[in-house]
Motif scaffolding. Structure first.
Motif, PDB file in Angstrom:
ATOM      1  N   LEU A 164       0.824  -1.215   0.000  1.00 10.52           N
ATOM      2  CA  LEU A 164       0.000   0.000   0.000  1.00 10.52           C
ATOM      3  C   LEU A 164       0.856   1.263   0.000  1.00 10.52           C
ATOM      4  CD1 LEU A 164      -2.824  -0.999   2.506  1.00 10.52           C
ATOM      5  CD2 LEU A 164      -3.039  -0.658   0.039  1.00 10.52           C
ATOM      6  N   SER A 165       1.919   1.263   0.780  1.00  9.04           N
ATOM      7  CA  SER A 165       2.773   2.451   0.825  1.00  9.04           C
ATOM      8  C   SER A 165       3.517   2.647  -0.496  1.00  9.04           C
ATOM      9  CB  SER A 165       3.739   2.382   2.008  1.00  9.04           C
ATOM     10  OG  SER A 165       4.609   1.280   1.905  1.00  9.04           O
ATOM     11  N   THR A 166       3.854   1.564  -1.179  1.00  9.75           N
ATOM     12  CA  THR A 166       4.506   1.680  -2.488  1.00  9.75           C
ATOM     13  C   THR A 166       3.546   2.272  -3.512  1.00  9.75           C
ATOM     14  OG1 THR A 166       5.963  -0.184  -2.009  1.00  9.75           O
ATOM     15  CG2 THR A 166       5.664   0.387  -4.331  1.00  9.75           C
ATOM     16  N   VAL A 167       2.318   1.764  -3.531  1.00 15.85           N
ATOM     17  CA  VAL A 167       1.315   2.292  -4.464  1.00 15.85           C
ATOM     18  C   VAL A 167       1.009   3.753  -4.132  1.00 15.85           C
ATOM     19  CG1 VAL A 167      -1.102   2.095  -5.184  1.00 15.85           C
ATOM     20  CG2 VAL A 167       0.310   0.040  -4.995  1.00 15.85           C
ATOM     21  N   ALA A 168       0.890   4.067  -2.829  1.00 12.21           N
ATOM     22  CA  ALA A 168       0.631   5.452  -2.422  1.00 12.21           C
ATOM     23  C   ALA A 168       1.789   6.357  -2.829  1.00 12.21           C
ATOM     24  CB  ALA A 168       0.389   5.520  -0.918  1.00 12.21           C
ATOM     25  N   ASP A 169       3.009   5.884  -2.662  1.00 12.19           N
ATOM     26  CA  ASP A 169       4.185   6.673  -3.033  1.00 12.19           C
ATOM     27  C   ASP A 169       4.190   6.954  -4.537  1.00 12.19           C
ATOM     28  OD1 ASP A 169       6.622   8.003  -2.975  1.00 12.19           O
ATOM     29  OD2 ASP A 169       7.818   6.177  -2.813  1.00 12.19           O
ATOM     30  N   LEU A 170       3.944   5.937  -5.336  1.00 11.78           N
ATOM     31  CA  LEU A 170       3.898   6.141  -6.788  1.00 11.78           C
ATOM     32  C   LEU A 170       2.737   7.057  -7.176  1.00 11.78           C
ATOM     33  CD1 LEU A 170       4.751   2.534  -8.028  1.00 11.78           C
ATOM     34  CD2 LEU A 170       6.172   4.582  -8.307  1.00 11.78           C
ATOM     35  N   GLY A 171       1.585   6.856  -6.539  1.00 12.97           N
ATOM     36  CA  GLY A 171       0.412   7.681  -6.850  1.00 12.97           C
ATOM     37  C   GLY A 171       0.621   9.144  -6.497  1.00 12.97           C
ATOM     38  N   ILE A 172       1.129   9.411  -5.315  1.00  7.05           N
ATOM     39  CA  ILE A 172       1.328  10.804  -4.897  1.00  7.05           C
ATOM     40  C   ILE A 172       2.472  11.438  -5.688  1.00  7.05           C
ATOM     41  CG2 ILE A 172       2.905  10.467  -2.944  1.00  7.05           C
ATOM     42  CD1 ILE A 172      -0.149  12.766  -2.873  1.00  7.05           C
ATOM     43  N   THR A 173       3.432  10.622  -6.115  1.00  8.24           N
ATOM     44  CA  THR A 173       4.493  11.145  -6.980  1.00  8.24           C
ATOM     45  C   THR A 173       3.890  11.612  -8.307  1.00  8.24           C
ATOM     46  OG1 THR A 173       6.164   9.712  -5.985  1.00  8.24           O
ATOM     47  CG2 THR A 173       6.650  10.567  -8.183  1.00  8.24           C
ATOM     48  N   TYR A 174       2.956  10.829  -8.827  1.00 10.16           N
ATOM     49  CA  TYR A 174       2.298  11.215 -10.076  1.00 10.16           C
ATOM     50  C   TYR A 174       1.518  12.520  -9.905  1.00 10.16           C
ATOM     51  CZ  TYR A 174      -0.486  11.220 -14.273  1.00 10.16           C
ATOM     52  OH  TYR A 174      -1.067  11.603 -15.458  1.00 10.16           O
ATOM     53  N   VAL A 175       0.837  12.658  -8.767  1.00 14.65           N
ATOM     54  CA  VAL A 175       0.087  13.886  -8.503  1.00 14.65           C
ATOM     55  C   VAL A 175       1.044  15.067  -8.363  1.00 14.65           C
ATOM     56  CG1 VAL A 175      -1.393  15.065  -6.818  1.00 14.65           C
ATOM     57  CG2 VAL A 175      -1.875  12.699  -7.444  1.00 14.65           C
ATOM     58  N   GLY A 176       2.140  14.863  -7.655  1.00 13.32           N
ATOM     59  CA  GLY A 176       3.083  15.950  -7.379  1.00 13.32           C
ATOM     60  C   GLY A 176       3.966  16.327  -8.545  1.00 13.32           C
ATOM     61  N   THR A 177       4.320  15.362  -9.361  1.00 12.98           N
ATOM     62  CA  THR A 177       5.227  15.638 -10.482  1.00 12.98           C
ATOM     63  C   THR A 177       4.994  14.632 -11.605  1.00 12.98           C
ATOM     64  OG1 THR A 177       7.524  15.963 -11.143  1.00 12.98           O
ATOM     65  CG2 THR A 177       7.154  14.391  -9.369  1.00 12.98           C
ATOM     66  N   PRO A 178       3.915  14.811 -12.367  1.00 10.15           N
ATOM     67  CA  PRO A 178       3.603  13.848 -13.442  1.00 10.15           C
ATOM     68  C   PRO A 178       4.733  13.694 -14.460  1.00 10.15           C
ATOM     69  CG  PRO A 178       1.896  15.558 -13.287  1.00 10.15           C
ATOM     70  CD  PRO A 178       2.962  15.891 -12.293  1.00 10.15           C
ATOM     71  N   ASP A 179       5.519  14.741 -14.650  1.00 11.21           N
ATOM     72  CA  ASP A 179       6.640  14.656 -15.599  1.00 11.21           C
ATOM     73  C   ASP A 179       7.931  14.199 -14.920  1.00 11.21           C
ATOM     74  OD1 ASP A 179       7.233  16.872 -14.085  1.00 11.21           O
ATOM     75  OD2 ASP A 179       7.599  18.191 -15.802  1.00 11.21           O
ATOM     76  N   LEU A 180       7.872  13.908 -13.628  1.00 11.11           N
ATOM     77  CA  LEU A 180       8.991  13.429 -12.805  1.00 11.11           C
ATOM     78  C   LEU A 180      10.131  14.449 -12.671  1.00 11.11           C
ATOM     79  CD1 LEU A 180       9.197   9.684 -13.907  1.00 11.11           C
ATOM     80  CD2 LEU A 180       8.263  10.600 -11.780  1.00 11.11           C
TER      81      LEU A 180
END
Length: 179
Positions: A6-22
């Protein structure tokens, strides 16, 4: 384990919200090697597979708890790590001679620490996204200091958990020795 997933999925999800272009991602695959989402997701999946194997296979299935005749916790740890009853103080500066316990300790401590680190990164992103001005003013100015503090606390907690693992093993050894 579910907290790890769950924390891995949340980390990837919030990363996408915060910086979709990485562009703000700190993972070296992205920040140094300029790899994209595919590499980031693949690395996370590989890590989850490896760590799941380490935790379940080695820590809980493969590791066989030895029965050690001893006169207390310090002697038990000394015998478990070094096959000598008088070397407990070596635990402060030497790696165990008995290398088979290292994956068990790493699996036990990692199963607790890694999800907590992921939750920390999620909280960091949430703070950055929703409280940007506040976070930028107080956190980003001292990000190296904050991450050093978090890293230090994580190391100390890992040492505590490793010792707690030894205590659990000692208690189980006492019960097995009595039977």
């Amino acid at each position: 384990m579910s907290l790890l997933y769950l924390s891995t999925v949340a980390d990837l999800g919030i990363t996408y919200v915060g910086t979709p272009d990485l562009s703000l991602e700190g993972n070296p695959l992205v920040s140094i090697f300029n790899l994209g989402w595919t590499a980031l997701i693949t690395a996370n999946v590989i890590f989850l597979i490896f760590f799941t194997w380490l935790i379940f296979y080695y820590t809980f299935l493969q590791y066989k708890r030895p029965i050690i005749q001893c006169d207390g916790y310090k002697q038990y740890i000394s015998m478990l790590y070094y096959q000598r009853p008088d070397k407990f103080n070596w635990t402060f500066y030497k790696f165990p001679k008995n290398k088979s316990i290292l994956p068990a300790i790493i699996g036990y401590t990692g199963a607790i620490i890694i999800p907590l680190i992921r939750v920390y990164f999620v909280a960091e992103w949430i703070g950055f996204i929703y409280f940007h001005d506040f976070i930028h003013l107080f956190y980003c100015q001292n990000i190296v200091l904050w991450r050093t503090i978090v890293f230090s606390i994580t190391i100390l907690y890992g040492i505590f958990l490793g010792n707690y693992w030894g205590w659990i093993e000692y208690q189980a050894n006492k019960k097995l020795s009595e039977n």
